[in-house]
Design a protein around this motif. Structure first.
Motif, PDB file in Angstrom:
ATOM      1  N   LEU A 132       0.827  -1.212   0.000  1.00 22.66           N
ATOM      2  CA  LEU A 132       0.000   0.000   0.000  1.00 22.66           C
ATOM      3  C   LEU A 132       0.859   1.259   0.000  1.00 22.66           C
ATOM      4  CD1 LEU A 132      -2.692  -1.155   2.597  1.00 22.66           C
ATOM      5  CD2 LEU A 132      -3.153  -0.587   0.210  1.00 22.66           C
ATOM      6  N   LEU A 133       1.913   1.267   0.813  1.00 21.91           N
ATOM      7  CA  LEU A 133       2.810   2.423   0.853  1.00 21.91           C
ATOM      8  C   LEU A 133       3.445   2.665  -0.510  1.00 21.91           C
ATOM      9  CD1 LEU A 133       4.714   1.883   4.245  1.00 21.91           C
ATOM     10  CD2 LEU A 133       3.066   3.684   3.752  1.00 21.91           C
ATOM     11  N   ALA A 134       3.943   1.590  -1.139  1.00 22.03           N
ATOM     12  CA  ALA A 134       4.626   1.738  -2.420  1.00 22.03           C
ATOM     13  C   ALA A 134       3.690   2.305  -3.490  1.00 22.03           C
ATOM     14  CB  ALA A 134       5.191   0.384  -2.863  1.00 22.03           C
ATOM     15  N   LEU A 135       2.494   1.754  -3.606  1.00 22.53           N
ATOM     16  CA  LEU A 135       1.558   2.191  -4.641  1.00 22.53           C
ATOM     17  C   LEU A 135       1.060   3.611  -4.362  1.00 22.53           C
ATOM     18  CD1 LEU A 135      -0.558  -1.035  -5.290  1.00 22.53           C
ATOM     19  CD2 LEU A 135       1.647  -0.351  -6.244  1.00 22.53           C
ATOM     20  N   ALA A 136       0.821   3.924  -3.092  1.00 22.38           N
ATOM     21  CA  ALA A 136       0.339   5.263  -2.742  1.00 22.38           C
ATOM     22  C   ALA A 136       1.418   6.315  -3.018  1.00 22.38           C
ATOM     23  CB  ALA A 136      -0.102   5.305  -1.286  1.00 22.38           C
ATOM     24  N   ARG A 137       2.629   6.049  -2.585  1.00 24.28           N
ATOM     25  CA  ARG A 137       3.695   7.035  -2.764  1.00 24.28           C
ATOM     26  C   ARG A 137       4.019   7.255  -4.241  1.00 24.28           C
ATOM     27  NH1 ARG A 137       7.901   5.826   2.307  1.00 24.28           N
ATOM     28  NH2 ARG A 137       6.439   6.519   3.936  1.00 24.28           N
ATOM     29  N   LEU A 138       3.985   6.194  -5.037  1.00 23.24           N
ATOM     30  CA  LEU A 138       4.215   6.360  -6.474  1.00 23.24           C
ATOM     31  C   LEU A 138       3.119   7.196  -7.122  1.00 23.24           C
ATOM     32  CD1 LEU A 138       5.510   2.804  -7.456  1.00 23.24           C
ATOM     33  CD2 LEU A 138       6.779   4.953  -7.654  1.00 23.24           C
ATOM     34  N   ASN A 139       1.954   7.248  -6.481  1.00 21.28           N
ATOM     35  CA  ASN A 139       0.844   8.057  -6.996  1.00 21.28           C
ATOM     36  C   ASN A 139       0.723   9.399  -6.282  1.00 21.28           C
ATOM     37  OD1 ASN A 139      -0.718   6.627  -9.160  1.00 21.28           O
ATOM     38  ND2 ASN A 139      -0.664   4.985  -7.632  1.00 21.28           N
ATOM     39  N   GLY A 140       1.789   9.799  -5.583  1.00 23.68           N
ATOM     40  CA  GLY A 140       1.833  11.140  -5.008  1.00 23.68           C
ATOM     41  C   GLY A 140       1.061  11.304  -3.719  1.00 23.68           C
ATOM     42  N   ILE A 141       0.745  10.216  -3.032  1.00 26.64           N
ATOM     43  CA  ILE A 141      -0.003  10.293  -1.780  1.00 26.64           C
ATOM     44  C   ILE A 141       0.962  10.046  -0.621  1.00 26.64           C
ATOM     45  CG2 ILE A 141      -1.906   9.347  -0.418  1.00 26.64           C
ATOM     46  CD1 ILE A 141      -3.133   8.365  -3.068  1.00 26.64           C
ATOM     47  N   ALA A 142       1.127  11.028   0.239  1.00 26.28           N
ATOM     48  CA  ALA A 142       1.986  10.879   1.409  1.00 26.28           C
ATOM     49  C   ALA A 142       1.352   9.894   2.383  1.00 26.28           C
ATOM     50  CB  ALA A 142       2.193  12.229   2.088  1.00 26.28           C
ATOM     51  N   CYS A 143       2.138   8.956   2.878  1.00 31.41           N
ATOM     52  CA  CYS A 143       1.625   7.993   3.854  1.00 31.41           C
ATOM     53  C   CYS A 143       2.759   7.498   4.738  1.00 31.41           C
ATOM     54  CB  CYS A 143       0.902   6.839   3.163  1.00 31.41           C
ATOM     55  SG  CYS A 143       1.774   6.128   1.778  1.00 31.41           S
ATOM     56  N   PRO A 187      -1.994 -10.025  23.371  1.00 27.52           N
ATOM     57  CA  PRO A 187      -2.224 -10.173  21.926  1.00 27.52           C
ATOM     58  C   PRO A 187      -1.348 -11.286  21.359  1.00 27.52           C
ATOM     59  CG  PRO A 187      -0.853  -8.263  22.362  1.00 27.52           C
ATOM     60  CD  PRO A 187      -1.280  -8.776  23.699  1.00 27.52           C
ATOM     61  N   ASP A 188      -1.862 -11.959  20.333  1.00 32.70           N
ATOM     62  CA  ASP A 188      -1.113 -13.045  19.709  1.00 32.70           C
ATOM     63  C   ASP A 188      -0.025 -12.522  18.764  1.00 32.70           C
ATOM     64  OD1 ASP A 188      -2.577 -15.175  20.902  1.00 32.70           O
ATOM     65  OD2 ASP A 188      -4.213 -14.810  19.495  1.00 32.70           O
ATOM     66  N   PHE A 189      -0.267 -11.367  18.151  1.00 30.91           N
ATOM     67  CA  PHE A 189       0.670 -10.831  17.164  1.00 30.91           C
ATOM     68  C   PHE A 189       0.770  -9.310  17.318  1.00 30.91           C
ATOM     69  CE2 PHE A 189      -1.828 -14.301  15.272  1.00 30.91           C
ATOM     70  CZ  PHE A 189      -0.832 -15.252  15.073  1.00 30.91           C
ATOM     71  N   ASN A 190       1.861  -8.775  16.777  1.00 29.15           N
ATOM     72  CA  ASN A 190       1.882  -7.326  16.622  1.00 29.15           C
ATOM     73  C   ASN A 190       1.051  -6.965  15.388  1.00 29.15           C
ATOM     74  OD1 ASN A 190       3.576  -8.171  14.572  1.00 29.15           O
ATOM     75  ND2 ASN A 190       5.164  -6.665  14.979  1.00 29.15           N
ATOM     76  N   HIS A 191       0.852  -5.683  15.147  1.00 31.18           N
ATOM     77  CA  HIS A 191      -0.002  -5.275  14.028  1.00 31.18           C
ATOM     78  C   HIS A 191       0.396  -3.883  13.574  1.00 31.18           C
ATOM     79  CE1 HIS A 191      -3.443  -5.261  11.389  1.00 31.18           C
ATOM     80  NE2 HIS A 191      -3.862  -4.120  11.889  1.00 31.18           N
ATOM     81  N   VAL A 192       0.366  -3.681  12.258  1.00 29.45           N
ATOM     82  CA  VAL A 192       0.646  -2.363  11.702  1.00 29.45           C
ATOM     83  C   VAL A 192      -0.441  -1.986  10.706  1.00 29.45           C
ATOM     84  CG1 VAL A 192       3.145  -2.357  12.038  1.00 29.45           C
ATOM     85  CG2 VAL A 192       2.184  -3.410   9.981  1.00 29.45           C
ATOM     86  N   TRP A 193      -0.655  -0.705  10.569  1.00 29.51           N
ATOM     87  CA  TRP A 193      -1.559  -0.162   9.571  1.00 29.51           C
ATOM     88  C   TRP A 193      -0.903   1.115   9.056  1.00 29.51           C
ATOM     89  CZ3 TRP A 193      -2.306  -0.568  14.756  1.00 29.51           C
ATOM     90  CH2 TRP A 193      -2.506   0.599  15.507  1.00 29.51           C
ATOM     91  N   LEU A 194      -1.629   1.944   8.358  1.00 31.00           N
ATOM     92  CA  LEU A 194      -0.991   3.153   7.844  1.00 31.00           C
ATOM     93  C   LEU A 194      -1.906   4.364   7.991  1.00 31.00           C
ATOM     94  CD1 LEU A 194      -2.257   3.907   4.807  1.00 31.00           C
ATOM     95  CD2 LEU A 194      -0.870   1.980   4.116  1.00 31.00           C
ATOM     96  N   GLU A 195      -1.313   5.518   7.807  1.00 30.18           N
ATOM     97  CA  GLU A 195      -2.035   6.787   7.712  1.00 30.18           C
ATOM     98  C   GLU A 195      -1.663   7.445   6.394  1.00 30.18           C
ATOM     99  OE1 GLU A 195      -2.658   8.234  12.339  1.00 30.18           O
ATOM    100  OE2 GLU A 195      -0.940   8.995  11.212  1.00 30.18           O
ATOM    101  N   PHE A 196      -2.658   8.018   5.720  1.00 30.05           N
ATOM    102  CA  PHE A 196      -2.383   8.778   4.507  1.00 30.05           C
ATOM    103  C   PHE A 196      -2.742  10.244   4.746  1.00 30.05           C
ATOM    104  CE2 PHE A 196      -6.713   7.206   4.136  1.00 30.05           C
ATOM    105  CZ  PHE A 196      -7.427   8.286   3.642  1.00 30.05           C
ATOM    106  N   TYR A 197      -2.114  11.109   3.998  1.00 28.94           N
ATOM    107  CA  TYR A 197      -2.242  12.546   4.244  1.00 28.94           C
ATOM    108  C   TYR A 197      -3.079  13.208   3.154  1.00 28.94           C
ATOM    109  CZ  TYR A 197      -0.896  17.297   5.560  1.00 28.94           C
ATOM    110  OH  TYR A 197      -0.920  18.606   5.964  1.00 28.94           O
TER     111      TYR A 197
END
Length: 551
Positions: free
Chosen positions: A431-442, A463-473
């Protein structure tokens, strides 16, 4: 600040009616709640003060089996069953047909001479004239799942089972006013009830589903086995809509979270002048940090890009040393849903040069120079130019091509895209790669989720696992959250948007856009000195304790 608030006079209380299996539909009648038991066909009267439960239709339960929607207008009860809408009086409870749809009728609401019916298959709220059964108009449903509804004055309130969301619509136009996340999954009915003594209005939501548990079966050896049981209850939904800031908050909890490292190196390593940094919880619109304390060893605190970081310092660290160190934080966390729409971002300003230089670059092995990723970035958005539509199309593109799976390590987005299976971190990378290539800060956000069992209070939860998500600007507005993989639940879509610009209460926001944990020896990153990672030196321990629900 302009706001619309639904509050309860007393702390929220969960209602657990007696002898029920799956509540679908909820309404108010004679200062009591009434609900349908989808399995048994019971029309139930429920006292919100003591959970006392009465079957109102003891002689006609078979006529109400598999009923879902429920409404009351004056002395008439309305309900949906399969493709039809029925009504009956409160004396005989003998159903009479009102209208039949081509697909399943999910929910029903009545206001004066108008009847509202939700149909997920059609994708609409259908509006009928009560006296003639004539269809007047229809509104688009805001979510993708089966929806129930209730009416309050000029507002139409819907709960969507898949979206885990309650929507407030304008009753005349169907225009969405705002939406909030529910604190539990599978909402199946909702109603407003007024306390006769205090005249305070409470929005109640019913939930129905299954939960796994360990059963002790004496006929087997070993006797413990995994099985499932019905789980249904009613809970007040707290709603606060901040119109000026464009977000809505829902039920919150006071939780204690601890993160600590147990020093237990795999190899003999001696380190000098070591600084061990661990990010701390962040202050956000939905998360407030009440208190932070050290565990095991003291730490100093510094700011990294506006984020709080705990720094543990060791003059020297010998191979045979053993320590436990970390932090404990008390947090107020709530569900949040931001209320931006596509029209709001139609003419969004350009991204600043500073943000372009910082958030449009490949700074984490995102494979943004690979032809397969560059082509995917073009395919994902097509000719779209609206920043909000672009990021949603990118999310749906990734969901179309990936399935969720736990991996022992994080691969680069080009490998993940070819494999078609990814963990939450790999979803984020693509998601980060595709968003940044399309000019979306995340940027990446995480790091853990409290086990979402709000009723298990004052007991340790791990918790069983850690977890990450993202923020877009969004220029002109700010940072917005977007989950990595949890909305990827329907093969081929349509995908829910519950966690697009929204987060449930059980996410702990830690270290926005910075490394969660890092080590330096004599001022040099440890990874530049030795081929070892944090996991080679220590074992982490994470614990949550839900201390109570916020009023």
């Amino acid at each position: 600040m302009t706001s619309s608030t639904v509050r309860t006079a007393k702390p929220p209380r969960t209602l657990r009616p007696f002898g029920v299996y799956a509540l679908h539909g909820l309404a108010t009648w004679q200062d009591k709640l009434i609900a349908l038991d989808y399995v048994r066909g019971y029309l139930l009267q429920i006292d919100p003060l003591n959970d006392n439960t009465i079957v109102l239709n003891p002689h006609h339960v078979e006529r109400f089996e598999s009923a879902t929607g429920l409404a009351v207008w004056e002395q008439t009860i309305w309900f949906t069953k399969e493709n039809s809408v029925y009504y009956c009086d409160t004396e005989t409870f003998l159903p009479r047909l009102f209208v039949t749809l081509p697909y399943a009728a999910d929910g029903v609401g009545v206001w004066n001479s108008t009847v509202y019916v939700t149909c997920q298959k059609l994708g609409y709220v259908l509006v009928y004239e009560r006296n003639t059964s004539r269809k007047i108009t229809q509104f688009a449903l805001p979510g993708v799942g089966e929806a129930n509804l209730t009416i309050r004055d000029e507002e139409l309130w819907l709960c969507d089972r898949i979206e885990q969301t309650v929507y407030c619509l304008d009753r005349a136009t169907g225009e969405l006013q705002f939406s909030v996340l529910t604190p539990f999954d599978n909402p199946t009915g909702l109603t407003f009830a007024t306390d006769p003594a205090s005249q305070q209005s409470t929005l109640y939501v019913a939930y129905a589903g299954e939960e796994a548990y360990i059963r002790d079966n004496p006929n087997e050896d070993p006797s413990h086995e995994l099985t499932f049981r019905d789980r249904t209850f009613i809970h007040p939904l707290s709603v606060h809509y901040n119109k000026q800031e464009r977000y809505a908050l829902s039920n919150g909890y006071l939780i204690e979270m601890s993160y600590l490292e147990e020093l237990l190196p795999l190899d003999a390593v001696d380190l000098e002048d070591l600084e061990w940094r661990i990010a701390l919880p962040a202050e956000t619109d939905r998360q407030k940090v009440c208190q932070v304390d050290a565990i095991g060893l003291p730490f100093t605190e510094e700011l990294k890009d506006g984020q709080r970081v705990a720094v543990f310092k060791f003059a020297s660290l010998k191979a045979n040393e053993r320590h436990i160190f970390g932090w404990k934080a008390v947090l107020e966390v709530r569900g949040i849903k931001y209320q931006l729409n596509f029209d709001d971002t139609y003419r969004a300003p350009e991204l600043s040069p500073e943000f372009q230089a910082r958030y449009l670059v490949d700074d984490d092995e995102l494979a943004m120079d690979k032809p397969v990723i560059q082509q995917a970035a073009r395919d994902a958005i097509g000719t779209e130019t609206n920043v909000l539509r672009k990021i949603l199309k990118i999310r749906n593109f990734v969901y179309d091509r990936l399935s969720y799976g736990i991996k022992p390590h994080i691969d680069t987005p080009d490998v993940v895209l070819e494999r078609g299976i990814g963990s939450c971190g790999e979803y984020v990378g693509l998601l980060l790669a595709l968003a940044r290539l399309n000019g979306i800060a995340c940027r990446t956000v995480g790091r853990y989720k409290c086990p979402p069992f709000a009723e298990r209070q004052n007991v340790p939860l791990e918790p069983d696992f850690n977890h990450v998500w993202l923020e877009f600007y969004v220029p002109g507005f700010g940072w917005l959250p977007m989950e990595s993989n949890p909305d990827d639940i329907v093969e081929g879509g349509p995908y829910p948007t519950r966690f697009f610009m929204g987060l449930p209460w059980y996410h702990a926001e830690i270290g926005k856009g910075i490394t969660f944990e890092s080590l330096r020896s004599k001022g040099i990153p440890l990874s530049d000195l030795l081929d070892i990672s944090v996991g080679d030196l220590a074992i982490n321990h994470i614990r949550f304790t839900i201390l109570g629900e916020l009023e």
